[in-house]
Design an enzyme around this catalytic site. Structure first.
Site, PDB file in Angstrom:
ATOM      1  N   LEU A  66       1.044  -0.953   0.061  1.00 19.24           N
ATOM      2  CA  LEU A  66       0.416   0.106  -0.063  1.00 19.24           C
ATOM      3  C   LEU A  66       0.966   1.335   0.127  1.00 19.24           C
ATOM      4  O   LEU A  66       1.954   1.502   0.813  1.00 19.24           O
ATOM      5  CB  LEU A  66      -0.880   0.017   1.085  1.00 19.24           C
ATOM      6  CG  LEU A  66      -2.244  -1.100   1.436  1.00 19.24           C
ATOM      7  CD1 LEU A  66      -2.765  -1.032   2.175  1.00 19.24           C
ATOM      8  CD2 LEU A  66      -2.544  -1.852  -0.314  1.00 19.24           C
ATOM      9  N   GLY A 111       0.539  -5.657   1.190  1.00 21.72           N
ATOM     10  CA  GLY A 111      -0.335  -5.456   0.450  1.00 21.72           C
ATOM     11  C   GLY A 111       0.168  -6.323  -0.601  1.00 21.72           C
ATOM     12  O   GLY A 111      -0.573  -6.003  -1.315  1.00 21.72           O
ATOM     13  N   ASN A 135       4.713  -7.980   6.079  1.00 19.14           N
ATOM     14  CA  ASN A 135       5.654  -7.562   7.071  1.00 19.14           C
ATOM     15  C   ASN A 135       4.417  -6.531   8.201  1.00 19.14           C
ATOM     16  O   ASN A 135       5.513  -5.216   8.618  1.00 19.14           O
ATOM     17  CB  ASN A 135       6.672  -6.743   6.504  1.00 19.14           C
ATOM     18  CG  ASN A 135       6.652  -5.586   5.593  1.00 19.14           C
ATOM     19  OD1 ASN A 135       5.173  -5.367   5.010  1.00 19.14           O
ATOM     20  ND2 ASN A 135       7.685  -4.739   5.912  1.00 19.14           N
ATOM     21  N   GLU A 136       3.596  -5.669   8.208  1.00 14.04           N
ATOM     22  CA  GLU A 136       2.984  -4.732   8.999  1.00 14.04           C
ATOM     23  C   GLU A 136       3.665  -4.755  10.661  1.00 14.04           C
ATOM     24  O   GLU A 136       3.733  -3.228  10.445  1.00 14.04           O
ATOM     25  CB  GLU A 136       1.486  -4.963   8.661  1.00 14.04           C
ATOM     26  CG  GLU A 136       0.778  -4.573   7.448  1.00 14.04           C
ATOM     27  CD  GLU A 136       0.698  -5.889   6.830  1.00 14.04           C
ATOM     28  OE1 GLU A 136       1.704  -6.664   6.483  1.00 14.04           O
ATOM     29  OE2 GLU A 136       0.128  -5.583   5.365  1.00 14.04           O
TER      30      GLU A 136
HETATM   31  C1  LIG Z   1      -1.198  -0.988  16.145  1.00  8.87           C
HETATM   32  C2  LIG Z   1      -2.895  -0.898  15.836  1.00  8.87           C
HETATM   33  C3  LIG Z   1      -2.485  -0.461  14.659  1.00  8.87           C
HETATM   34  C4  LIG Z   1      -3.411  -0.485  13.330  1.00  8.87           C
HETATM   35  C5  LIG Z   1      -2.967   0.370  11.491  1.00  8.87           C
HETATM   36  C6  LIG Z   1      -4.397  -0.126  11.073  1.00  8.87           C
HETATM   37  C7  LIG Z   1      -4.802  -1.539   9.918  1.00  8.87           C
HETATM   38  C8  LIG Z   1      -3.576  -0.582   8.622  1.00  8.87           C
HETATM   39  C9  LIG Z   1      -3.663  -1.755   7.786  1.00  8.87           C
HETATM   40  C10 LIG Z   1      -2.430  -1.406   6.635  1.00  8.87           C
HETATM   41  C11 LIG Z   1      -1.811  -2.829   5.684  1.00  8.87           C
HETATM   42  C12 LIG Z   1      -0.458  -1.831   5.271  1.00  8.87           C
HETATM   43  C13 LIG Z   1      -0.189  -2.970   4.377  1.00  8.87           C
HETATM   44  C14 LIG Z   1       0.838  -1.826   3.737  1.00  8.87           C
HETATM   45  O1  LIG Z   1       1.198  -2.184   1.904  1.00  8.87           O
HETATM   46  S1  LIG Z   1       1.998  -1.091   4.026  1.00  8.87           S
HETATM   47  C15 LIG Z   1       3.033  -0.679   3.401  1.00  8.87           C
HETATM   48  C16 LIG Z   1       4.324  -1.607   3.208  1.00  8.87           C
HETATM   49  N1  LIG Z   1       5.245  -1.384   2.472  1.00  8.87           N
HETATM   50  C17 LIG Z   1       6.381  -1.737   2.969  1.00  8.87           C
HETATM   51  O2  LIG Z   1       7.366  -2.302   3.694  1.00  8.87           O
HETATM   52  C18 LIG Z   1       7.782  -2.014   1.756  1.00  8.87           C
HETATM   53  C19 LIG Z   1       8.676  -0.361   1.990  1.00  8.87           C
HETATM   54  N2  LIG Z   1       9.794  -0.597   0.849  1.00  8.87           N
HETATM   55  C20 LIG Z   1      10.655  -0.901   0.691  1.00  8.87           C
HETATM   56  O3  LIG Z   1      10.951  -1.728   1.637  1.00  8.87           O
HETATM   57  C21 LIG Z   1      11.343  -0.464  -0.526  1.00  8.87           C
HETATM   58  O4  LIG Z   1      10.592   0.711  -1.049  1.00  8.87           O
HETATM   59  C22 LIG Z   1      11.159  -1.360  -1.975  1.00  8.87           C
HETATM   60  C23 LIG Z   1      12.386  -3.289  -1.394  1.00  8.87           C
HETATM   61  C24 LIG Z   1       9.529  -2.182  -1.907  1.00  8.87           C
HETATM   62  C25 LIG Z   1      12.211  -0.544  -2.962  1.00  8.87           C
HETATM   63  O5  LIG Z   1      13.464  -0.447  -2.761  1.00  8.87           O
HETATM   64  P1  LIG Z   1      14.521   0.336  -3.201  1.00  8.87           P
HETATM   65  O6  LIG Z   1      15.971   0.681  -2.987  1.00  8.87           O
HETATM   66  O7  LIG Z   1      14.066   0.518  -4.839  1.00  8.87           O
HETATM   67  O8  LIG Z   1      13.461   2.281  -3.375  1.00  8.87           O
HETATM   68  P2  LIG Z   1      13.113   3.276  -2.174  1.00  8.87           P
HETATM   69  O9  LIG Z   1      13.600   2.041  -0.666  1.00  8.87           O
HETATM   70  O10 LIG Z   1      14.667   3.479  -2.312  1.00  8.87           O
HETATM   71  O11 LIG Z   1      12.072   4.407  -1.920  1.00  8.87           O
HETATM   72  C26 LIG Z   1      12.230   4.759  -3.527  1.00  8.87           C
HETATM   73  C27 LIG Z   1      11.197   5.553  -3.143  1.00  8.87           C
HETATM   74  O12 LIG Z   1       9.439   5.113  -3.118  1.00  8.87           O
HETATM   75  C28 LIG Z   1       9.360   5.233  -1.296  1.00  8.87           C
HETATM   76  N3  LIG Z   1       8.455   4.454  -1.365  1.00  8.87           N
HETATM   77  C29 LIG Z   1       8.732   2.763  -1.150  1.00  8.87           C
HETATM   78  N4  LIG Z   1       7.883   2.379  -0.418  1.00  8.87           N
HETATM   79  C30 LIG Z   1       6.693   3.228  -0.509  1.00  8.87           C
HETATM   80  C31 LIG Z   1       5.925   2.877   0.084  1.00  8.87           C
HETATM   81  N5  LIG Z   1       4.861   1.259   0.160  1.00  8.87           N
HETATM   82  N6  LIG Z   1       4.735   3.803  -0.163  1.00  8.87           N
HETATM   83  C32 LIG Z   1       5.138   4.707  -0.444  1.00  8.87           C
HETATM   84  N7  LIG Z   1       6.262   4.932  -0.554  1.00  8.87           N
HETATM   85  C33 LIG Z   1       7.337   4.241  -0.399  1.00  8.87           C
HETATM   86  C34 LIG Z   1      10.373   5.736  -0.667  1.00  8.87           C
HETATM   87  O13 LIG Z   1      10.206   6.500   0.634  1.00  8.87           O
HETATM   88  C35 LIG Z   1      11.555   6.264  -1.738  1.00  8.87           C
HETATM   89  O14 LIG Z   1      10.523   7.524  -2.078  1.00  8.87           O
HETATM   90  P3  LIG Z   1      11.940   9.091  -2.236  1.00  8.87           P
HETATM   91  O15 LIG Z   1      12.207   8.794  -3.340  1.00  8.87           O
HETATM   92  O16 LIG Z   1      10.607   9.707  -2.095  1.00  8.87           O
HETATM   93  O17 LIG Z   1      12.523   8.997  -1.490  1.00  8.87           O
END
Ligand SMILES: CCCCCCCCCCC/C=C/C(=O)SCCNC(=O)CCNC(=O)[C@H](O)C(C)(C)COP(=O)(O)OP(=O)(O)OC[C@H]1O[C@@H](n2cnc3c(N)ncnc32)[C@H](O)[C@@H]1OP(=O)(O)O
Length: 260
Positions: A66, A111, A135-136
């Protein structure tokens, strides 16, 4: 016209290939979710299409999950709209009458993992840089019940509980061992392996396979359908909490600082 989702005719009859292309990381933004729902609806209504291979246009990141920026610093109405779109995508994918094969050619967290778990079969490229999992908890949030149910339906209760509590991101061999993916293949063979497994699934008469799929998945789908609005309100309440907002901001900052 969709910009973030590319749909192509596959090399085999009756097969379409749906590709994610939302740079830089294929995060599931609101626009991306809406384009995916529209693309899936068109494919669902296309009688010539019997199966869909789902993959990323560019290897490296399948889906980054997400879009965290949709869940940070916005207002409750935005959170509600966003969550409804997340639900809608899951419902479309999980109830699809087509054979869905995920060809996982990159990182597949949260997601992204959920989207792949809705498919009938997952093939993952054997690249140790690629990981998959819900990995939430590592972000300080929790996977909603229907994320959890989708994982339990795939790997069983014990493996799901352990993976969810620890927020484990599995590299390919471990993902295969735990059953979160069905097959791991050399990266250059990913698309051909996905098409080959698709051919096996398409050898089964559609009506029998579709009814079986519905029978297996309906109880899980019904759980969300009967409390969709309550699930949205619960998401909005939780995500709006200061502590959750701080946790997500900290995680985003860590991602941004990684480069510096
Ligand atoms: C206790 C009660 C709590 C209740 C909560 C309520 C319920 C909530 C339920 C929500 C469920 C959530 C589901 C999700 O999917 S959350 C998202 C999980 N995703 C991750 O953890 C992935 C994060 N990203 C990474 O690990 C890496 O970015 C990745 C391996 C995908 C790529 O690595 P790479 O080195 O190629 O790229 P960068 O890390 O440098 O990223 C480039 C830019 O993209 C931005 N980025 C990355 N991932 C996301 C994302 N998921 N959303 C938005 N933006 C993202 C990153 O920040 C970099 O941005 P900048 O260029 O501005 O620095």
């Amino acid at each position: 016209m969709s910009h973030r989702v590319l749909v192509e005719a596959g090399p085999a009859a009756g097969v379409a290939v749906l590709k994610f292309r939302n740079p830089p990381v294929n995060a599931l933004s609101l626009e991306m979710l809406m384009e995916l729902v529209i693309s899936l609806e068109k494919l669902e209504n296309d009688k010539a299409v019997r199966g869909i291979v789902i993959t990323a246009e560019n290897p490296g990141i399948f889906l980054a999950g997400l879009d965290l920026t949709e869940m940070c610093g916005r207002n409750p109405a935005h959170y509600a709209k966003y969550w409804e779109a997340v639900q809608e995508l899951w419902l479309r994918l999980y109830q699809s009458s087509k054979v869905l094969v995920a060809a996982i050619n990159g990182a597949c967290p949260a997601g992204g993992c959920l989207a792949s778990l809705t498919c009938d079969y997952r093939v993952m490229a054997d690249n140790p840089k690629y990981t998959i999992g819900l990995n939430e908890t590592q972000l300080g949030i929790i996977a909603p019940f229907w994320f959890k149910d989708t994982l339990v339906n795939t790997v069983g209760h014990r493996a799901a509980e352990q993976a969810l509590q620890l927020g484990t991101l599995f590299p390919p061999a471990k993902a295969l061992q735990v059953g979160i993916v069905d097959q791991v293949v050399p990266e250059e063979q990913l698309q051909s392996a996905a098409l080959s497994v698709m051919a096996q699934w398409l050898a089964i008469p559609d009506h029998a396979r579709q009814l079986t799929k519905t029978m297996m998945r309906k109880p899980t789908v019904d759980q969300l359908v009967k409390q969709r609005e309550a699930d949205i309100q619960s998401f909005v309440g939780l995500i709006s909490q200061d502590s959750i907002q701080r946790a997500l901001q900290t995680y985003l900052q860590k991602l941004r600082q990684k480069k510096g």
